[in-house]
Motif scaffolding. Structure first.
Motif, mmCIF file in Angstrom:
data_model
loop_
_atom_site.group_PDB
_atom_site.id
_atom_site.type_symbol
_atom_site.label_atom_id
_atom_site.label_comp_id
_atom_site.label_asym_id
_atom_site.label_seq_id
_atom_site.Cartn_x
_atom_site.Cartn_y
_atom_site.Cartn_z
ATOM 1 N N LYS A 189 13.659 -25.158 42.909
ATOM 2 C CA LYS A 189 14.655 -26.137 43.677
ATOM 3 C C LYS A 189 15.814 -26.413 42.939
ATOM 4 C CE LYS A 189 14.456 -30.761 45.900
ATOM 5 N NZ LYS A 189 13.506 -31.984 45.943
ATOM 6 N N GLN A 190 15.855 -26.686 41.685
ATOM 7 C CA GLN A 190 17.195 -26.847 40.962
ATOM 8 C C GLN A 190 16.932 -26.850 39.525
ATOM 9 O OE1 GLN A 190 18.146 -30.890 42.319
ATOM 10 N NE2 GLN A 190 17.661 -31.783 40.207
ATOM 11 N N ILE A 191 18.040 -26.643 38.789
ATOM 12 C CA ILE A 191 18.033 -26.615 37.288
ATOM 13 C C ILE A 191 19.204 -27.061 36.962
ATOM 14 C CG2 ILE A 191 18.160 -25.122 35.271
ATOM 15 C CD1 ILE A 191 17.016 -22.770 37.368
ATOM 16 N N GLU A 192 18.712 -28.043 35.705
ATOM 17 C CA GLU A 192 20.018 -28.880 35.316
ATOM 18 C C GLU A 192 19.894 -28.474 33.803
ATOM 19 O OE1 GLU A 192 20.120 -32.770 38.033
ATOM 20 O OE2 GLU A 192 18.990 -33.165 36.120
ATOM 21 N N LEU A 193 21.057 -28.037 33.383
ATOM 22 C CA LEU A 193 21.497 -27.755 31.834
ATOM 23 C C LEU A 193 22.211 -28.859 31.066
ATOM 24 C CD1 LEU A 193 22.372 -23.840 31.811
ATOM 25 C CD2 LEU A 193 20.019 -25.044 32.100
ATOM 26 N N SER A 194 21.805 -29.465 29.994
ATOM 27 C CA SER A 194 22.693 -30.515 29.404
ATOM 28 C C SER A 194 23.302 -30.012 28.214
ATOM 29 C CB SER A 194 21.700 -31.458 29.036
ATOM 30 O OG SER A 194 22.090 -32.320 28.074
ATOM 31 N N PHE A 195 24.430 -30.366 28.140
ATOM 32 C CA PHE A 195 25.387 -30.012 27.107
ATOM 33 C C PHE A 195 25.747 -31.550 26.117
ATOM 34 C CE2 PHE A 195 25.567 -26.690 29.714
ATOM 35 C CZ PHE A 195 26.022 -25.567 29.358
ATOM 36 N N PRO A 196 25.374 -31.745 24.954
ATOM 37 C CA PRO A 196 25.873 -32.742 24.334
ATOM 38 C C PRO A 196 27.415 -32.674 24.505
ATOM 39 C CG PRO A 196 24.133 -31.798 23.179
ATOM 40 C CD PRO A 196 24.438 -30.771 24.136
ATOM 41 N N LYS A 197 28.022 -34.112 24.487
ATOM 42 C CA LYS A 197 29.479 -34.322 24.464
ATOM 43 C C LYS A 197 29.862 -33.565 23.027
ATOM 44 C CE LYS A 197 30.294 -36.462 28.277
ATOM 45 N NZ LYS A 197 30.663 -37.827 28.371
ATOM 46 N N GLY A 198 30.842 -32.896 23.118
ATOM 47 C CA GLY A 198 31.506 -32.376 21.843
ATOM 48 C C GLY A 198 30.870 -30.881 21.491
ATOM 49 N N GLN A 199 29.947 -30.619 22.089
ATOM 50 C CA GLN A 199 29.135 -29.344 21.873
ATOM 51 C C GLN A 199 29.187 -28.319 22.966
ATOM 52 O OE1 GLN A 199 25.356 -29.765 19.726
ATOM 53 N NE2 GLN A 199 25.931 -31.810 19.058
ATOM 54 N N SER A 200 28.728 -26.873 22.710
ATOM 55 C CA SER A 200 28.904 -25.961 23.969
ATOM 56 C C SER A 200 27.648 -25.192 23.968
ATOM 57 C CB SER A 200 30.147 -24.993 23.386
ATOM 58 O OG SER A 200 31.446 -25.891 23.279
#
Length: 208
Positions: free
Chosen positions: A162-173
């Motif tokens: 249905k959906q995928i969410e990828l999380s990137f910490p602030k300041g990281q890539s």
């Protein structure tokens, strides 16, 4: 079993998302994509320990597993589950190689959902995921993270995801968490830690 592991893994190359997520405006989204794409160009290898939590509609208790993810550019990916069972899945040469506690098998990944999942995981390490024509991508932010939300365009892929969410910490890539909702309503959360970039990876990590 293959479907659940592959989808749970995606996702491969991380229930934390806050209600305070807000949509990025056009300029913010463009800057985010540009930074990730630029910063990840030099990534040749990536390794992380992971904890995967899967919630199934028919079970009261979540299934928690642990392991290590290894990625080698351009398109080789390994997931090794170590606790509470041993299970390995390797994506390479357009095939999926599986070792289920000593029982080995392979599946042709071309033109299949698994190939799309593999491509998106690998793309998360080089920024190319944002240009994947299989997904509509929207961008959000909160106090600690930038988030890219992927929704499949094709009816074939929507049968699984249905959906995928990828999380990137602030300041990281690099991705630190992945949240996936399957078409059934089941959810998978993967948290990555102890991430190493461009460290040597033994060839044995990609063999079964």
């Amino acid at each position: 079993m293959i479907k659940h592991i592959a989808l749970g893994a995606f996702l491969l190359v991380t229930g934390f998302f806050s209600a305070q997520n807000t949509a990025m405006n056009g300029a913010e989204a463009k800057a985010f994509v540009t930074k990730i794409s630029s910063d990840t160009k030099e990534i040749k290898t990536l390794q992380s320990d992971f904890t995967q939590t899967k919630k199934l509609d028919f079970l009261d208790k979540s299934i928690v597993t642990y392991g290590k993810m290894s990625l080698k550019s351009p398109n080789t990916l390994s997931w090794r589950y170590t606790k509470p069972y041993q299970y390995s899945i390797v994506f390479k040469e357009n095939k999926i190689f599986i070792n289920d506690q000593g029982k080995k098998s392979s599946v042709d990944a071309k033109s299949k959902t698994f190939e799309k999942i593999n491509k998106l995981i690998v793309g998360s390490s080089n920024g190319k995921m944002f240009n994947d024509p299989e997904f509509t991508v929207t961008y959000f932010k909160n106090a600690g993270y930038n988030i890219a939300k992927f929704v499949p365009k094709s009816s074939q892929l929507l049968k699984y995801i249905k959906q995928i969410e990828l999380s990137f910490p602030k300041g990281q890539s690099t991705v630190s968490q992945v949240n996936m909702t399957e078409a059934s309503g089941d959810t998978t959360n993967i948290v990555f830690k102890n991430t190493k970039i461009n460290a040597p990876i033994p060839a044995s990590e990609f063999s079964l």
